[in-house]
Design a protein around this motif. Sequence first.
Motif, short mmCIF file in Angstrom:
data_model
loop_
_atom_site.label_atom_id
_atom_site.label_comp_id
_atom_site.label_asym_id
_atom_site.label_seq_id
_atom_site.Cartn_x
_atom_site.Cartn_y
_atom_site.Cartn_z
N HIS A 161 -22.33 -86.70 67.27
CA HIS A 161 -22.21 -85.28 67.59
C HIS A 161 -22.61 -85.00 69.05
CE1 HIS A 161 -21.60 -84.14 63.36
NE2 HIS A 161 -22.49 -85.10 63.08
N VAL A 169 -29.72 -79.95 73.40
CA VAL A 169 -29.68 -79.89 71.94
C VAL A 169 -30.80 -78.96 71.48
CG1 VAL A 169 -28.70 -82.20 71.67
CG2 VAL A 169 -31.19 -81.92 71.74
N GLY A 170 -30.58 -78.36 70.32
CA GLY A 170 -31.61 -77.54 69.70
C GLY A 170 -32.30 -78.29 68.59
N LYS A 171 -33.45 -77.78 68.20
CA LYS A 171 -34.19 -78.43 67.12
C LYS A 171 -33.39 -78.37 65.83
CE LYS A 171 -38.66 -78.45 64.78
NZ LYS A 171 -40.01 -77.84 64.67
N GLN A 173 -30.51 -79.87 65.34
CA GLN A 173 -29.08 -80.04 65.58
C GLN A 173 -28.65 -81.46 65.21
OE1 GLN A 173 -27.76 -78.82 69.49
NE2 GLN A 173 -26.06 -80.28 69.48
N THR A 238 -30.88 -85.79 62.93
CA THR A 238 -30.99 -84.49 63.62
C THR A 238 -32.05 -84.55 64.70
OG1 THR A 238 -32.58 -83.72 61.97
CG2 THR A 238 -30.24 -83.25 61.56
N GLY A 242 -36.12 -79.27 70.50
CA GLY A 242 -35.09 -78.82 71.43
C GLY A 242 -35.34 -79.35 72.82
#
Length: 521
Positions: A161, A169-171, A173, A238, A242
Amino acid sequence: MTLKPLVTGLLVAGVLAAGGYGLYALGLQRGMGQANGATVAASGTAGAAAPMKAGDIDPSTGKKVLYWHDPMVPGQKFDKPGKSPFMDMMLVPVYADGDGDGDQSWIIVSPRVQQNLGVRTAEVIRGTLAPQVDATGSIAFNERDQALVQARATGYIERLHVRATLDRVGKGQPLADLYVPDWVAAQEEFLSVRRMQGSDLAGLIDGARQRMRQVGMNDEQIRVVETSGTVQPRITLTAPLGGVIVELLAREGMTVMPGATLFRINGLSTVWANAEIPESQAGLLRLGAGVEARSPALPGTVFKGTVQAILPEVNPATRTLKARVELVNPVANPGAQLAPGMFVSVTVGARTEQGLMVPSEAIIQTGRRTVVMLAEADGRFRPVDVDIGIEAGGQTGIKRGLAAGQQVVVSGQFLVDSEASLKATSTRMADGAPAPAATIEHRGEARIEAVGKDAVTLSHGPIPSLQWGAMTMDFGAPATGLPPGLTPGQSVRFAFTMNQDGLPVLTRIEPANGTGMEQKP
Protein backbone atom coordinates in the motif's frame (compact mmCIF):
# COMPACT_ATOMS: atom_id res chain seq x y z
CA MET A 1 127.37 113.46 47.08
CA THR A 2 123.61 114.03 46.56
CA LEU A 3 123.19 111.23 43.94
CA LYS A 4 124.43 108.41 46.21
CA PRO A 5 121.80 108.90 48.93
CA LEU A 6 119.06 108.94 46.20
CA VAL A 7 120.20 105.62 44.68
CA THR A 8 120.47 104.05 48.08
CA GLY A 9 116.87 105.07 48.90
CA LEU A 10 115.53 103.61 45.67
CA LEU A 11 117.29 100.29 46.36
CA VAL A 12 115.83 100.11 49.87
CA ALA A 13 112.32 100.85 48.55
CA GLY A 14 112.62 98.11 45.90
CA VAL A 15 113.73 95.56 48.50
CA LEU A 16 110.83 96.50 50.76
CA ALA A 17 108.31 96.26 47.87
CA ALA A 18 109.62 92.88 46.81
CA GLY A 19 109.51 91.62 50.37
CA GLY A 20 105.93 92.87 50.80
CA TYR A 21 104.72 91.18 47.57
CA GLY A 22 106.41 87.93 48.64
CA LEU A 23 104.63 88.03 51.98
CA TYR A 24 101.32 88.79 50.19
CA ALA A 25 101.78 85.90 47.75
CA LEU A 26 102.70 83.54 50.56
CA GLY A 27 99.67 84.52 52.56
CA LEU A 28 97.41 84.17 49.50
CA GLN A 29 98.79 80.72 48.74
CA ARG A 30 98.25 79.57 52.33
CA GLY A 31 94.75 80.96 52.33
CA MET A 32 93.81 79.16 49.12
CA GLY A 33 95.34 75.97 50.44
CA GLN A 34 93.22 76.22 53.55
CA ALA A 35 90.13 76.90 51.44
CA ASN A 36 90.86 73.97 49.16
CA GLY A 37 91.38 71.77 52.17
CA ALA A 38 88.06 72.82 53.57
CA THR A 39 86.37 72.10 50.22
CA VAL A 40 87.96 68.68 50.00
CA ALA A 41 86.95 67.94 53.56
CA ALA A 42 83.44 69.09 52.85
CA SER A 43 83.18 67.00 49.72
CA GLY A 44 84.57 64.02 51.56
CA THR A 45 81.93 64.45 54.21
CA ALA A 46 79.20 64.71 51.59
CA GLY A 47 80.50 61.67 49.74
CA ALA A 48 80.39 59.70 52.95
CA ALA A 49 76.56 60.09 53.07
CA ALA A 50 74.70 56.86 52.15
CA PRO A 51 73.24 56.90 48.56
CA MET A 52 69.47 56.68 48.07
CA LYS A 53 68.04 53.18 47.75
CA ALA A 54 64.66 51.54 47.24
CA GLY A 55 62.32 52.21 50.16
CA ASP A 56 63.83 55.64 51.01
CA ILE A 57 61.84 58.87 50.98
CA ASP A 58 62.82 61.15 48.11
CA PRO A 59 63.50 64.55 49.73
CA SER A 60 62.53 66.35 46.52
CA THR A 61 59.01 64.86 46.46
CA GLY A 62 58.47 63.52 49.96
CA LYS A 63 57.34 60.18 48.50
CA LYS A 64 58.61 56.68 49.08
CA VAL A 65 60.72 55.35 46.20
CA LEU A 66 59.75 51.81 45.23
CA TYR A 67 62.41 51.30 42.56
CA TRP A 68 64.04 52.91 39.53
CA HIS A 69 63.44 51.91 35.93
CA ASP A 70 63.92 52.94 32.33
CA PRO A 71 60.52 54.14 30.97
CA MET A 72 61.32 52.44 27.66
CA VAL A 73 61.99 49.12 29.43
CA PRO A 74 59.58 49.29 32.38
CA GLY A 75 59.78 45.61 33.23
CA GLN A 76 63.41 45.90 34.43
CA LYS A 77 63.62 47.30 37.99
CA PHE A 78 66.67 48.71 39.81
CA ASP A 79 67.10 49.25 43.55
CA LYS A 80 69.23 52.39 43.21
CA PRO A 81 69.53 55.38 40.86
CA GLY A 82 71.98 55.55 38.02
CA LYS A 83 72.31 55.54 34.26
CA SER A 84 70.10 53.23 32.22
CA PRO A 85 71.94 50.26 30.69
CA PHE A 86 69.47 50.38 27.79
CA MET A 87 69.34 54.10 26.90
CA ASP A 88 71.54 57.16 27.17
CA MET A 89 69.47 58.54 30.03
CA MET A 90 69.13 58.40 33.80
CA LEU A 91 66.83 55.93 35.50
CA VAL A 92 63.46 57.29 36.63
CA PRO A 93 62.12 56.66 40.17
CA VAL A 94 58.77 54.98 40.67
CA TYR A 95 56.92 56.11 43.78
CA ALA A 96 54.30 54.39 45.89
CA ASP A 97 50.85 55.83 45.27
CA GLY A 98 48.60 57.31 47.90
CA ASP A 99 47.09 53.93 48.73
CA GLY A 100 50.45 52.36 49.36
CA ASP A 101 50.01 49.93 46.48
CA GLY A 102 53.47 49.89 45.10
CA ASP A 103 52.80 47.52 42.20
CA GLN A 104 50.47 49.87 40.31
CA SER A 105 51.54 53.23 38.95
CA TRP A 106 49.13 56.10 38.64
CA ILE A 107 49.05 59.17 36.47
CA ILE A 108 47.26 62.49 36.71
CA VAL A 109 45.22 63.79 33.80
CA SER A 110 44.03 67.36 34.02
CA PRO A 111 40.28 68.03 33.59
CA ARG A 112 40.97 69.98 30.41
CA VAL A 113 42.82 67.08 28.82
CA GLN A 114 40.13 64.65 30.02
CA GLN A 115 37.52 66.76 28.25
CA ASN A 116 39.59 66.99 25.08
CA LEU A 117 40.11 63.24 25.03
CA GLY A 118 36.46 62.47 25.77
CA VAL A 119 37.24 60.38 28.85
CA ARG A 120 34.05 58.81 30.22
CA THR A 121 33.69 56.66 33.32
CA ALA A 122 31.15 54.16 34.61
CA GLU A 123 30.50 52.67 38.03
CA VAL A 124 31.32 49.10 38.97
CA ILE A 125 27.95 47.60 39.93
CA ARG A 126 26.69 44.31 41.29
CA GLY A 127 24.02 42.47 39.32
CA THR A 128 23.02 39.37 37.39
CA LEU A 129 24.27 38.49 33.94
CA ALA A 130 21.99 36.30 31.85
CA PRO A 131 23.79 35.67 28.57
CA GLN A 132 22.28 34.08 25.51
CA VAL A 133 24.06 31.85 23.04
CA ASP A 134 23.13 32.42 19.41
CA ALA A 135 23.87 29.61 17.00
CA THR A 136 22.74 28.00 13.80
CA GLY A 137 21.39 24.50 13.46
CA SER A 138 19.33 22.13 11.37
CA ILE A 139 16.14 20.15 11.87
CA ALA A 140 16.46 16.38 12.30
CA PHE A 141 14.08 13.50 13.01
CA ASN A 142 13.33 12.77 16.62
CA GLU A 143 14.91 9.35 16.86
CA ARG A 144 12.89 8.58 19.96
CA ASP A 145 9.67 8.90 17.93
CA GLN A 146 10.39 5.96 15.65
CA ALA A 147 8.84 2.55 14.93
CA LEU A 148 9.81 -0.59 13.01
CA VAL A 149 7.37 -2.85 11.17
CA GLN A 150 8.67 -6.44 10.89
CA ALA A 151 7.44 -9.79 9.61
CA ARG A 152 6.55 -12.17 12.45
CA ALA A 153 6.38 -15.28 10.25
CA THR A 154 7.59 -16.57 6.92
CA GLY A 155 5.33 -15.29 4.19
CA TYR A 156 4.88 -13.61 0.83
CA ILE A 157 4.04 -9.96 0.15
CA GLU A 158 0.93 -9.95 -2.01
CA ARG A 159 0.29 -6.23 -2.06
CA LEU A 160 2.05 -3.03 -1.04
CA HIS A 161 0.00 0.00 0.00
CA VAL A 162 3.10 2.26 0.38
CA ARG A 163 5.66 2.22 -2.40
CA ALA A 164 8.18 5.05 -1.75
CA THR A 165 10.29 6.40 1.08
CA LEU A 166 9.23 9.65 2.77
CA ASP A 167 5.58 8.89 1.94
CA ARG A 168 3.40 10.16 4.75
CA VAL A 169 1.26 7.65 6.61
CA GLY A 170 -1.26 7.91 9.40
CA LYS A 171 -1.55 5.74 12.46
CA GLY A 172 -3.32 2.48 11.57
CA GLN A 173 -2.94 2.98 7.82
CA PRO A 174 -2.39 -0.28 5.85
CA LEU A 175 1.15 -0.81 4.66
CA ALA A 176 1.25 -4.32 3.11
CA ASP A 177 -0.77 -7.54 2.74
CA LEU A 178 1.09 -10.80 3.54
CA TYR A 179 0.14 -14.41 2.82
CA VAL A 180 1.52 -16.69 5.59
CA PRO A 181 1.37 -20.43 4.74
CA ASP A 182 2.44 -21.50 8.24
CA TRP A 183 -0.70 -19.97 9.67
CA VAL A 184 -2.97 -22.24 7.63
CA ALA A 185 -1.90 -25.46 9.40
CA ALA A 186 -2.01 -23.91 12.85
CA GLN A 187 -5.45 -22.41 12.30
CA GLU A 188 -6.85 -25.64 10.77
CA GLU A 189 -5.66 -27.57 13.81
CA PHE A 190 -7.31 -25.09 16.14
CA LEU A 191 -10.59 -25.14 14.26
CA SER A 192 -10.52 -28.96 14.15
CA VAL A 193 -10.13 -29.19 17.90
CA ARG A 194 -12.94 -26.67 18.33
CA ARG A 195 -15.25 -28.92 16.23
CA MET A 196 -14.48 -32.05 18.25
CA GLN A 197 -17.08 -33.38 20.66
CA GLY A 198 -16.16 -34.14 24.25
CA SER A 199 -16.01 -32.75 27.77
CA ASP A 200 -12.30 -32.69 28.33
CA LEU A 201 -11.10 -30.64 25.31
CA ALA A 202 -10.00 -27.41 27.09
CA GLY A 203 -6.37 -28.51 27.21
CA LEU A 204 -6.33 -29.41 23.54
CA ILE A 205 -7.94 -26.11 22.55
CA ASP A 206 -5.46 -24.13 24.63
CA GLY A 207 -2.54 -26.06 23.09
CA ALA A 208 -3.80 -25.29 19.58
CA ARG A 209 -4.12 -21.64 20.52
CA GLN A 210 -0.50 -21.61 21.74
CA ARG A 211 0.69 -23.10 18.44
CA MET A 212 -0.96 -20.20 16.61
CA ARG A 213 0.99 -17.82 18.82
CA GLN A 214 4.20 -19.73 18.03
CA VAL A 215 3.78 -19.15 14.29
CA GLY A 216 3.49 -15.41 14.81
CA MET A 217 -0.19 -14.65 15.35
CA ASN A 218 -1.18 -12.11 17.99
CA ASP A 219 -4.21 -12.24 20.26
CA GLU A 220 -6.31 -10.05 17.95
CA GLN A 221 -5.67 -12.31 14.96
CA ILE A 222 -6.45 -15.41 17.05
CA ARG A 223 -9.72 -13.81 18.20
CA VAL A 224 -10.71 -13.21 14.54
CA VAL A 225 -10.15 -16.92 13.78
CA GLU A 226 -12.21 -17.97 16.81
CA THR A 227 -15.13 -15.66 16.03
CA SER A 228 -15.19 -16.26 12.27
CA GLY A 229 -14.51 -19.98 12.41
CA THR A 230 -12.58 -19.76 9.17
CA VAL A 231 -8.91 -19.87 8.28
CA GLN A 232 -7.25 -16.44 7.99
CA PRO A 233 -4.00 -17.00 6.01
CA ARG A 234 -3.46 -13.34 5.17
CA ILE A 235 -2.45 -10.42 7.39
CA THR A 236 -2.46 -6.68 6.72
CA LEU A 237 0.45 -4.81 8.32
CA THR A 238 -0.53 -1.32 9.56
CA ALA A 239 1.41 1.77 10.68
CA PRO A 240 1.86 1.87 14.48
CA LEU A 241 2.23 5.69 14.40
CA GLY A 242 1.79 8.61 12.04
CA GLY A 243 4.78 10.00 10.23
CA VAL A 244 6.85 9.29 7.14
CA ILE A 245 8.41 6.12 5.76
CA VAL A 246 12.16 6.64 6.16
CA GLU A 247 13.11 3.07 5.23
CA LEU A 248 11.25 0.77 2.81
CA LEU A 249 12.61 -2.76 2.35
CA ALA A 250 9.48 -4.51 1.04
CA ARG A 251 8.47 -5.24 -2.55
CA GLU A 252 5.46 -7.07 -3.91
CA GLY A 253 6.02 -10.80 -4.39
CA MET A 254 9.09 -11.05 -2.22
CA THR A 255 9.45 -13.67 0.50
CA VAL A 256 10.03 -12.40 4.01
CA MET A 257 11.50 -14.22 6.97
CA PRO A 258 10.55 -13.85 10.63
CA GLY A 259 12.12 -10.71 12.13
CA ALA A 260 12.83 -9.07 8.77
CA THR A 261 12.38 -5.26 8.87
CA LEU A 262 9.96 -4.12 6.18
CA PHE A 263 9.28 -0.49 7.14
CA ARG A 264 10.89 2.15 9.37
CA ILE A 265 8.58 5.02 10.30
CA ASN A 266 9.58 8.33 11.92
CA GLY A 267 7.03 10.55 13.56
CA LEU A 268 6.83 14.29 12.80
CA SER A 269 4.85 15.43 15.82
CA THR A 270 8.15 16.37 17.47
CA VAL A 271 11.52 17.09 15.85
CA TRP A 272 15.06 17.84 16.96
CA ALA A 273 17.08 20.95 16.22
CA ASN A 274 20.81 20.17 16.27
CA ALA A 275 22.48 23.48 17.19
CA GLU A 276 26.17 24.02 16.43
CA ILE A 277 27.54 25.77 19.54
CA PRO A 278 31.02 27.41 19.33
CA GLU A 279 33.52 25.62 21.50
CA SER A 280 34.31 28.85 23.38
CA GLN A 281 30.67 29.15 24.49
CA ALA A 282 30.03 25.53 25.37
CA GLY A 283 30.63 26.24 29.05
CA LEU A 284 27.57 28.49 29.12
CA LEU A 285 25.16 25.68 28.20
CA ARG A 286 23.07 23.71 30.67
CA LEU A 287 20.64 20.84 30.24
CA GLY A 288 17.01 21.88 30.31
CA ALA A 289 17.74 25.46 29.23
CA GLY A 290 14.99 27.15 27.26
CA VAL A 291 15.46 27.51 23.52
CA GLU A 292 13.80 29.55 20.79
CA ALA A 293 14.20 28.49 17.16
CA ARG A 294 13.31 30.40 14.02
CA SER A 295 13.35 29.22 10.43
CA PRO A 296 13.60 31.43 7.33
CA ALA A 297 11.06 29.08 5.72
CA LEU A 298 8.46 30.14 8.33
CA PRO A 299 9.00 33.84 9.02
CA GLY A 300 7.37 35.15 12.15
CA THR A 301 6.99 31.71 13.73
CA VAL A 302 8.87 30.95 16.94
CA PHE A 303 9.36 27.33 17.99
CA LYS A 304 10.14 26.68 21.64
CA GLY A 305 11.98 23.80 23.20
CA THR A 306 14.65 22.71 25.68
CA VAL A 307 18.24 21.51 25.53
CA GLN A 308 17.94 17.75 25.77
CA ALA A 309 21.58 16.75 25.39
CA ILE A 310 25.04 18.21 24.75
CA LEU A 311 26.83 15.69 22.61
CA PRO A 312 30.40 14.93 23.80
CA GLU A 313 32.07 15.47 20.44
CA VAL A 314 33.75 18.51 18.85
CA ASN A 315 33.65 19.00 15.10
CA PRO A 316 37.36 19.40 14.19
CA ALA A 317 36.53 21.50 11.12
CA THR A 318 34.21 24.05 12.73
CA ARG A 319 35.31 23.72 16.39
CA THR A 320 31.69 23.43 17.51
CA LEU A 321 29.74 21.14 19.82
CA LYS A 322 26.30 19.88 18.95
CA ALA A 323 23.45 20.64 21.33
CA ARG A 324 20.36 18.52 20.77
CA VAL A 325 17.20 20.56 21.23
CA GLU A 326 13.76 18.98 21.30
CA LEU A 327 11.08 21.36 20.03
CA VAL A 328 7.97 20.58 22.04
CA ASN A 329 6.14 23.77 23.07
CA PRO A 330 3.50 25.03 22.54
CA VAL A 331 2.99 22.95 19.39
CA ALA A 332 6.19 21.18 18.42
CA ASN A 333 5.69 20.90 14.68
CA PRO A 334 2.25 22.13 13.62
CA GLY A 335 1.25 20.67 10.30
CA ALA A 336 4.68 19.00 10.04
CA GLN A 337 6.01 22.29 8.70
CA LEU A 338 9.52 21.68 10.01
CA ALA A 339 11.19 19.17 7.74
CA PRO A 340 14.51 17.45 8.47
CA GLY A 341 17.40 19.37 6.96
CA MET A 342 15.85 22.84 7.37
CA PHE A 343 18.18 25.52 8.72
CA VAL A 344 17.14 27.28 11.90
CA SER A 345 18.63 30.03 14.04
CA VAL A 346 18.70 29.04 17.69
CA THR A 347 18.84 31.22 20.81
CA VAL A 348 19.77 29.31 23.95
CA GLY A 349 19.32 30.75 27.43
CA ALA A 350 22.70 30.16 29.08
CA ARG A 351 23.50 29.89 32.76
CA THR A 352 23.23 33.08 34.78
CA GLU A 353 26.00 34.57 36.89
CA GLN A 354 25.78 37.05 39.76
CA GLY A 355 28.56 39.40 40.81
CA LEU A 356 30.37 42.58 39.83
CA MET A 357 30.14 43.84 36.28
CA VAL A 358 31.39 46.73 34.16
CA PRO A 359 30.66 47.87 30.61
CA SER A 360 32.43 45.59 28.16
CA GLU A 361 34.06 48.56 26.44
CA ALA A 362 36.06 49.22 29.63
CA ILE A 363 37.97 45.94 29.23
CA ILE A 364 41.44 46.12 27.65
CA GLN A 365 42.93 42.80 26.57
CA THR A 366 46.59 43.06 25.62
CA GLY A 367 47.14 39.37 24.95
CA ARG A 368 49.01 38.80 28.21
CA ARG A 369 46.92 40.89 30.58
CA THR A 370 43.31 41.91 31.02
CA VAL A 371 43.12 45.38 32.56
CA VAL A 372 40.72 48.22 33.20
CA MET A 373 41.54 51.87 33.80
CA LEU A 374 40.49 52.77 37.34
CA ALA A 375 39.51 56.43 37.85
CA GLU A 376 40.38 57.76 41.31
CA ALA A 377 40.06 61.13 43.03
CA ASP A 378 41.88 64.29 41.91
CA GLY A 379 42.11 63.17 38.27
CA ARG A 380 44.25 60.13 39.03
CA PHE A 381 44.07 57.00 36.86
CA ARG A 382 45.77 53.65 37.17
CA PRO A 383 45.52 50.30 35.38
CA VAL A 384 44.17 47.35 37.37
CA ASP A 385 44.55 43.70 36.39
CA VAL A 386 41.20 41.89 36.46
CA ASP A 387 39.79 38.42 35.92
CA ILE A 388 36.70 38.57 33.74
CA GLY A 389 33.69 36.27 33.56
CA ILE A 390 30.84 35.97 31.10
CA GLU A 391 29.52 38.79 28.91
CA ALA A 392 25.91 39.69 28.25
CA GLY A 393 24.05 42.78 27.14
CA GLY A 394 27.19 44.90 26.84
CA GLN A 395 28.27 44.05 30.41
CA THR A 396 31.19 41.85 31.47
CA GLY A 397 31.46 40.06 34.81
CA ILE A 398 34.46 40.81 37.04
CA LYS A 399 35.72 37.98 39.24
CA ARG A 400 38.74 39.72 40.74
CA GLY A 401 40.40 43.13 40.82
CA LEU A 402 37.57 45.61 41.43
CA ALA A 403 35.06 46.56 44.13
CA ALA A 404 31.50 47.82 43.84
CA GLY A 405 31.24 51.60 43.57
CA GLN A 406 34.61 52.18 41.89
CA GLN A 407 34.77 54.13 38.63
CA VAL A 408 36.34 52.70 35.49
CA VAL A 409 37.15 54.40 32.19
CA VAL A 410 34.90 53.35 29.31
CA SER A 411 36.42 55.61 26.65
CA GLY A 412 39.97 56.86 26.16
CA GLN A 413 41.45 53.56 27.30
CA PHE A 414 44.42 54.08 25.00
CA LEU A 415 45.86 56.08 27.92
CA VAL A 416 46.49 52.77 29.67
CA ASP A 417 47.63 50.58 26.79
CA SER A 418 50.34 49.31 29.13
CA GLU A 419 52.21 50.41 32.22
CA ALA A 420 55.08 51.52 30.02
CA SER A 421 52.90 53.77 27.89
CA LEU A 422 51.40 55.26 31.02
CA LYS A 423 54.80 56.16 32.36
CA ALA A 424 55.99 57.52 29.04
CA THR A 425 52.94 59.70 28.41
CA SER A 426 52.09 60.86 31.94
CA THR A 427 53.89 64.18 31.61
CA ARG A 428 52.36 64.91 28.21
CA MET A 429 48.85 64.15 29.44
CA ALA A 430 49.20 66.25 32.57
CA ASP A 431 48.95 69.48 30.58
CA GLY A 432 50.21 68.90 27.08
CA ALA A 433 53.93 68.76 27.93
CA PRO A 434 56.06 66.60 25.61
CA ALA A 435 56.69 63.07 26.79
CA PRO A 436 60.28 62.31 27.79
CA ALA A 437 60.36 59.19 25.59
CA ALA A 438 59.66 61.33 22.52
CA THR A 439 63.06 63.02 22.85
CA ILE A 440 65.05 59.77 22.79
CA GLU A 441 66.88 59.23 19.51
CA HIS A 442 67.28 55.70 18.16
CA ARG A 443 69.82 54.67 15.54
CA GLY A 444 70.17 51.88 13.04
CA GLU A 445 71.27 50.76 9.59
CA ALA A 446 68.98 49.84 6.74
CA ARG A 447 68.39 49.41 3.02
CA ILE A 448 65.98 51.78 1.26
CA GLU A 449 62.99 49.95 -0.24
CA ALA A 450 60.96 52.92 -1.46
CA VAL A 451 61.08 56.72 -1.28
CA GLY A 452 57.92 58.83 -1.03
CA LYS A 453 57.18 62.49 -0.57
CA ASP A 454 56.58 62.34 3.19
CA ALA A 455 58.04 58.94 4.11
CA VAL A 456 60.68 56.41 3.25
CA THR A 457 60.39 52.62 3.52
CA LEU A 458 63.42 51.00 5.16
CA SER A 459 64.40 47.36 5.75
CA HIS A 460 66.40 47.86 8.91
CA GLY A 461 68.34 45.62 11.23
CA PRO A 462 67.71 45.26 14.97
CA ILE A 463 67.14 48.47 16.99
CA PRO A 464 68.54 47.55 20.45
CA SER A 465 67.28 50.73 22.14
CA LEU A 466 63.68 49.73 21.35
CA GLN A 467 64.22 45.97 21.48
CA TRP A 468 63.02 45.78 17.85
CA GLY A 469 64.01 42.97 15.58
CA ALA A 470 64.81 43.33 11.89
CA MET A 471 61.78 44.41 9.85
CA THR A 472 60.57 46.55 6.95
CA MET A 473 58.54 49.63 7.87
CA ASP A 474 57.79 53.25 6.96
CA PHE A 475 59.53 56.22 8.60
CA GLY A 476 58.16 59.74 8.44
CA ALA A 477 60.26 62.44 6.82
CA PRO A 478 62.05 65.02 9.00
CA ALA A 479 60.44 68.42 9.51
CA THR A 480 62.71 69.86 6.81
CA GLY A 481 61.94 67.05 4.36
CA LEU A 482 63.97 64.18 2.96
CA PRO A 483 67.43 64.96 1.60
CA PRO A 484 67.92 64.61 -2.15
CA GLY A 485 69.58 61.61 -3.71
CA LEU A 486 67.82 58.81 -1.82
CA THR A 487 67.27 55.81 -4.08
CA PRO A 488 65.83 52.31 -3.52
CA GLY A 489 68.46 49.71 -2.78
CA GLN A 490 70.81 52.22 -1.13
CA SER A 491 72.40 51.29 2.21
CA VAL A 492 72.02 54.05 4.81
CA ARG A 493 72.52 54.90 8.45
CA PHE A 494 69.61 56.66 10.09
CA ALA A 495 68.31 58.06 13.37
CA PHE A 496 64.71 58.63 14.45
CA THR A 497 62.43 59.48 17.36
CA MET A 498 58.90 58.38 18.20
CA ASN A 499 56.29 61.14 17.88
CA GLN A 500 53.30 61.62 20.18
CA ASP A 501 51.27 59.15 18.13
CA GLY A 502 53.90 56.46 18.57
CA LEU A 503 55.10 56.63 14.94
CA PRO A 504 58.79 56.75 13.95
CA VAL A 505 60.02 60.03 12.40
CA LEU A 506 63.51 60.41 10.94
CA THR A 507 65.86 63.00 12.40
CA ARG A 508 68.69 62.24 10.00
CA ILE A 509 69.64 59.80 7.28
CA GLU A 510 72.94 59.39 5.41
CA PRO A 511 74.66 56.87 3.15
CA ALA A 512 76.36 53.99 4.90
CA ASN A 513 79.69 55.16 3.41
CA GLY A 514 79.28 58.45 5.30
CA THR A 515 79.41 60.87 2.35
CA GLY A 516 77.29 63.80 3.45
CA MET A 517 73.53 63.80 3.02
CA GLU A 518 72.66 64.61 6.60
CA GLN A 519 69.32 66.12 7.49
CA LYS A 520 68.56 67.43 10.93
CA PRO A 521 65.30 68.93 12.10
